[in-house]
Design an enzyme around this catalytic site. Structure first.
Site, short mmCIF file in Angstrom:
data_model
loop_
_atom_site.label_atom_id
_atom_site.label_comp_id
_atom_site.label_asym_id
_atom_site.label_seq_id
_atom_site.Cartn_x
_atom_site.Cartn_y
_atom_site.Cartn_z
N ASN A 9 -148.28 21.02 -78.50
CA ASN A 9 -149.08 22.12 -79.04
C ASN A 9 -148.21 22.89 -80.04
OD1 ASN A 9 -150.57 24.43 -79.51
ND2 ASN A 9 -150.37 25.25 -77.42
N TRP A 10 -148.54 22.73 -81.32
CA TRP A 10 -147.70 23.34 -82.36
C TRP A 10 -147.96 24.84 -82.51
CZ3 TRP A 10 -148.13 19.21 -86.90
CH2 TRP A 10 -147.60 18.00 -86.45
N LYS A 11 -149.00 25.33 -81.88
CA LYS A 11 -149.37 26.76 -81.98
C LYS A 11 -149.49 27.14 -83.47
CE LYS A 11 -147.40 27.42 -77.46
NZ LYS A 11 -146.79 28.30 -76.47
N HIS A 96 -156.11 28.21 -73.35
CA HIS A 96 -154.64 28.32 -73.37
C HIS A 96 -154.24 29.76 -73.04
CE1 HIS A 96 -150.54 28.61 -74.86
NE2 HIS A 96 -150.48 27.31 -74.63
N GLU A 98 -152.29 31.81 -74.29
CA GLU A 98 -152.25 32.78 -75.40
C GLU A 98 -153.66 33.19 -75.82
OE1 GLU A 98 -149.65 30.22 -77.56
OE2 GLU A 98 -148.15 30.68 -76.01
N GLU A 168 -150.00 25.76 -66.78
CA GLU A 168 -148.96 26.41 -67.57
C GLU A 168 -148.73 27.82 -67.02
OE1 GLU A 168 -148.59 24.58 -71.75
OE2 GLU A 168 -150.27 25.95 -71.86
N GLY A 174 -142.60 29.70 -73.44
CA GLY A 174 -141.79 30.27 -74.51
C GLY A 174 -140.65 31.15 -74.02
N SER A 214 -141.90 25.80 -71.32
CA SER A 214 -140.47 25.54 -71.59
C SER A 214 -140.04 24.13 -71.22
CB SER A 214 -139.60 26.59 -70.90
OG SER A 214 -139.88 27.88 -71.43
N GLY A 235 -144.70 23.09 -76.04
CA GLY A 235 -144.83 24.03 -77.15
C GLY A 235 -143.64 23.88 -78.09
N GLY A 236 -142.69 24.79 -77.96
CA GLY A 236 -141.55 24.86 -78.88
C GLY A 236 -140.87 23.53 -79.16
P1 13P Z 1 -143.34 26.29 -74.66
O1 13P Z 1 -143.05 24.83 -74.43
O2 13P Z 1 -142.86 26.78 -75.99
O3 13P Z 1 -142.90 27.13 -73.50
O4 13P Z 1 -144.95 26.43 -74.73
C1 13P Z 1 -145.73 25.85 -73.74
C2 13P Z 1 -147.14 25.92 -74.15
O5 13P Z 1 -147.74 26.97 -74.21
C3 13P Z 1 -147.81 24.65 -74.52
O6 13P Z 1 -149.18 24.81 -74.66
#
Ligand code: 13P
Length: 252
Positions: A9-11, A96, A98, A168, A174, A214, A235-236
């Site tokens: 997930n590149w956000k 998600h 966020e 999650e 993050g 993470s 994510g990251g």
């Molecule tokens: P991180 O891997 O950056 O913690 O993000 C996880 C995430 O929200 C994937 O959807």
């Protein structure tokens, strides 16, 4: 046997050029593992067509980070499942953390999105997970149960079988604070048990449950070795081709 599933997930990251370069690097580097691991990348909406093109010869699915539940009409700024399907998307994230905690989406809206994704021909990835205060107050089970039941409300077994669940924990997203494999496994087992009660033992056995929060190359392998962890939603670390490829490799 559930095939391992690694999704990135590149956000709201990567511009047009970077998106295409990243997609191409992932496609190139995963050509051998793509048979054993199901891979998806989830770029920002506007780069979906370019990313779909960049991975067109690879076994990589593309997803959307969100959808709107209506099919069309006066919903300025929103995008429907059929539009995303039309651009080449296979998956859509729904709920998600966020979206829930920054944008303010509730279970009812998330449920409408899950249903709309399925009706529009997309495979939803329903995200659930507790806040740190909820974990500290021993409310993880209660929160995850509520989000799962409300998120799938009204879906029959056939529709539910199209869903992937992503656990999650919000406190792990993050932050560099990954849930331990045991903490994650405990919640994944709970989710599978709930699915068995809500639908059937067979559906619970077949549905994929991903862990997110993470995930990095050095912790992905142990997480995915847990019985009920079928893959990861990254994510990251999915923004770096080498890291993401190492995570895919850990799933082989
Ligand atoms: P991180 O891997 O950056 O913690 O993000 C996880 C995430 O929200 C994937 O959807």
């Amino acid at each position: 046997m559930r095939k391992p599933f690694v999704a990135g997930n590149w956000k709201m990251n990567a511009d047009g050029h970077a998106s295409v370069e990243l997609a191409k690097a992932i496609a190139f580097g995963s050509s051998e593992s793509a048979e054993q691991v199901h891979i998806a990348i989830i770029p920002p909406f506007v780069y979906i067509p370019a990313v779909v093109k960049a991975v067109s010869t690879a076994r990589i699915a593309v997803g959307a980070q969100d959808i709107y539940f209506e099919q069309k009409g006066a919903f300025t700024g929103e995008i429907s499942a059929s539009m995303l399907k039309d651009t080449g998307c296979t998956y859509a994230l729904c709920g998600h953390s966020e979206r829930r905690h920054v944008i303010g989406e509730n279970d009812e809206l998330v449920n409408k999105k899950v249903a709309a994704a399925i009706s529009g021909g997309l495979l939803p990835i329903l995200c659930v997970g507790e806040l740190i205060e909820e974990r500290k107050a021993s409310k993880t089970e209660e929160v995850v149960t509520r989000q799962l039941k409300n998120g799938l409300a009204g879906l029959n077994i056939e529709k539910a079988s199209a869903v992937t669940i992503a656990y999650e924990p919000v406190w792990a997203i993050g932050t560099g604070l990954t849930a331990t494999p045991q903490q994650a496994q405990e919640v994944h087992a709970l989710i599978r048990k709930l699915l068995s009660k809500m639908y059937s033992a067979q559906l619970a056995e077949e549905i994929r449950i991903l862990y997110g929060g993470s995930v990095k190359p050095d912790n992905a392998g142990e997480l995915m070795r847990q019985q009920d962890i079928d893959g990861v939603l990254v994510g990251g670390a999915s923004l770096n081709a080498d890291d993401f490829l190492a995570i895919i490799q850990a799933a082989v």
